[in-house]
Design a protein around this motif. Sequence first.
Motif, mmCIF file in Angstrom:
data_model
loop_
_atom_site.group_PDB
_atom_site.id
_atom_site.type_symbol
_atom_site.label_atom_id
_atom_site.label_comp_id
_atom_site.label_asym_id
_atom_site.label_seq_id
_atom_site.Cartn_x
_atom_site.Cartn_y
_atom_site.Cartn_z
ATOM 1 N N GLN A 120 0.820 -1.210 0.000
ATOM 2 C CA GLN A 120 0.000 0.000 0.000
ATOM 3 C C GLN A 120 0.856 1.263 0.000
ATOM 4 O O GLN A 120 0.375 2.338 -0.334
ATOM 5 C CB GLN A 120 -0.929 -0.003 1.211
ATOM 6 C CG GLN A 120 -2.030 1.049 1.146
ATOM 7 C CD GLN A 120 -3.115 0.809 2.170
ATOM 8 O OE1 GLN A 120 -3.300 -0.323 2.629
ATOM 9 N NE2 GLN A 120 -3.845 1.845 2.536
ATOM 10 N N HIS A 123 4.425 3.389 5.167
ATOM 11 C CA HIS A 123 3.432 3.918 6.110
ATOM 12 C C HIS A 123 3.782 5.323 6.577
ATOM 13 O O HIS A 123 2.907 6.197 6.710
ATOM 14 C CB HIS A 123 3.277 2.986 7.319
ATOM 15 C CG HIS A 123 2.123 3.368 8.192
ATOM 16 N ND1 HIS A 123 2.223 4.316 9.193
ATOM 17 C CD2 HIS A 123 0.828 2.952 8.199
ATOM 18 C CE1 HIS A 123 1.058 4.464 9.782
ATOM 19 N NE2 HIS A 123 0.187 3.643 9.202
ATOM 20 N N ARG A 126 2.738 7.719 3.913
ATOM 21 C CA ARG A 126 1.279 7.879 3.876
ATOM 22 C C ARG A 126 0.794 8.793 4.997
ATOM 23 O O ARG A 126 -0.110 9.615 4.801
ATOM 24 C CB ARG A 126 0.596 6.516 3.947
ATOM 25 C CG ARG A 126 0.722 5.724 2.646
ATOM 26 C CD ARG A 126 -0.136 4.483 2.637
ATOM 27 N NE ARG A 126 0.499 3.368 3.334
ATOM 28 C CZ ARG A 126 -0.054 2.674 4.320
ATOM 29 N NH1 ARG A 126 -1.271 2.980 4.750
ATOM 30 N NH2 ARG A 126 0.582 1.663 4.872
ATOM 31 N N PRO A 142 -4.203 7.397 7.061
ATOM 32 C CA PRO A 142 -3.214 6.667 6.248
ATOM 33 C C PRO A 142 -3.748 5.369 5.646
ATOM 34 O O PRO A 142 -3.313 4.985 4.552
ATOM 35 C CB PRO A 142 -2.078 6.395 7.239
ATOM 36 C CG PRO A 142 -2.188 7.478 8.252
ATOM 37 C CD PRO A 142 -3.653 7.764 8.393
ATOM 38 N N VAL A 145 -4.984 5.750 2.108
ATOM 39 C CA VAL A 145 -4.061 6.263 1.093
ATOM 40 C C VAL A 145 -3.252 5.101 0.508
ATOM 41 O O VAL A 145 -2.730 4.271 1.238
ATOM 42 C CB VAL A 145 -3.099 7.306 1.691
ATOM 43 C CG1 VAL A 145 -2.081 7.770 0.658
ATOM 44 C CG2 VAL A 145 -3.881 8.501 2.241
ATOM 45 N N ILE A 147 -0.006 4.543 -2.156
ATOM 46 C CA ILE A 147 1.057 5.185 -2.932
ATOM 47 C C ILE A 147 1.127 4.526 -4.305
ATOM 48 O O ILE A 147 1.189 3.302 -4.415
ATOM 49 C CB ILE A 147 2.423 5.060 -2.225
ATOM 50 C CG1 ILE A 147 2.348 5.639 -0.806
ATOM 51 C CG2 ILE A 147 3.507 5.760 -3.035
ATOM 52 C CD1 ILE A 147 1.957 7.091 -0.728
ATOM 53 N N GLY A 296 -0.146 9.961 -4.405
ATOM 54 C CA GLY A 296 -1.015 9.286 -3.448
ATOM 55 C C GLY A 296 -2.444 9.338 -3.938
ATOM 56 O O GLY A 296 -2.868 10.328 -4.542
ATOM 57 N N GLN A 323 9.974 6.875 -2.076
ATOM 58 C CA GLN A 323 9.015 7.103 -0.998
ATOM 59 C C GLN A 323 9.712 7.569 0.276
ATOM 60 O O GLN A 323 9.267 8.502 0.947
ATOM 61 C CB GLN A 323 8.234 5.818 -0.711
ATOM 62 C CG GLN A 323 7.266 5.409 -1.814
ATOM 63 C CD GLN A 323 6.467 4.186 -1.419
ATOM 64 O OE1 GLN A 323 5.779 4.172 -0.406
ATOM 65 N NE2 GLN A 323 6.542 3.142 -2.234
#
Length: 454
Positions: A120, A123, A126, A142, A145, A147, A296, A323
């Motif tokens: 995902q 973290h 996010r 979060p 969301v 990425i 995002g 990221q």
Amino acid sequence: MSSKYVKIVEEIKNQLTNGTLVAGSKLPSVRQLSETFGCSKNTVIKAYSELEKEHLVYAKPQSGYYIVNECRISAHDPAMIDFLSAGPDNNLIPYIEFQHCLNQAIEKYKKDIFTYSDQQGFHSLRSEIVKNLQNSQVFTEPDRVVIVSGSQQAIHLLTALPFPNGKKNILIEQPTYFGMIESLHIHQTTTFGIELSMNGINFDRLEYIFKNNDIKFFYIIPRFHNPLGHSYTNHEKKKIVELANKYDVYIVEDDFLGELDRDKKSDPLFSFDTSGRVIYIKSFSKVFLPGLRIAGVVLPAIMIKNFLRYKFSADFTSSVLSQGALDIYLKSGMYNRHLKKIKEVYFTKMQLLKRCCEELLPQGTHYTKPDSGFYLSIYLPEKVSAKKLALLLSEQRIHIDDTNRMFLSEYKKDNLIRLCISQVHDHQIQFGVEKIAQTIALLENKKHYHTSLI
């Protein structure tokens, strides 16, 4: 800075440019260069340190200095006026700051960023994006969301993804972002269009389409639209969300330039959504680093599992190094400082472009008047072809977009051009608009001449 220090740096750069030095070449020792230039060893060390900062050379302990890579002469033509390219202004890209963040990310997150990570998205990133989105009146958490590898990936996946409403067709503004149209063509999706002007859209028409055409989602660019520069009012955004709720339609909100909005009371469609129908895409490409390929997307909880399944089939996970670096950049406050600077730059450029259009464009042309953003479009006089205009201007090294790729086939028009301010220098804008105006007049006069002969 001593003159000999400068001479050493310039000499090595010259040898890189002309090919005397290539990747992997060993440079003369500090002692050799100090003798050649008749200077102290400290002066040579300072020169090498400067070249290291520019990533042209690197040091091997107990061995010396080596060339990292060949220098390439920039292909940028200073005589070219680029109203076509839509990346950030090269002078505003924070290369050095972000390089620090990359180094920090490798040091801080090395156990996380060089192994398989959370599908995902990182973290910590996010969480930072959630904090950042609050400045845009997007309040989420979060867990909602994901990425993605740029907003284009989000658009491409959403186009193919089954939605909870079970519907199949997609509605887009006309004109709109060509990347969306390309995804629709690739997926062979049945697509409807709704005409957009600086006066907005026809809401009766919107309601009719929502009601009768099995619309899965409405793709919308709410602020500083590509190519028109149009922005919806809060009242219009609220009305669109209400109609979407009434007819069980989702909204994909591509707010890629929303952070350039100077109106603090302007809100995204997401802020008017009470039933989880608005999917919000947050891009970093246009206002920050296009090559970062990180965005995002805020999804309804019901859609996340299926979205991740589709993303897994595309690339498993987006670049974790990128990221981690972006996470540090956001945390440090550098991003907000960067935004503050670029908001003023693009606003100033847009005001200058509008003033030039007002003063220089010939009669029969009309232009859109965005407050800021990247894009302004010009509607050409009747019978003046956007394609021909773009071709004639390119021969004069002035590049514009004829917008052909931004229309569905049934909406295609050859009378609209798009100017993008992001890559053009302030001092080029007036000259560029003068040339555009002269070439429009030339084409129009040719049409009148040929018509008079018939």
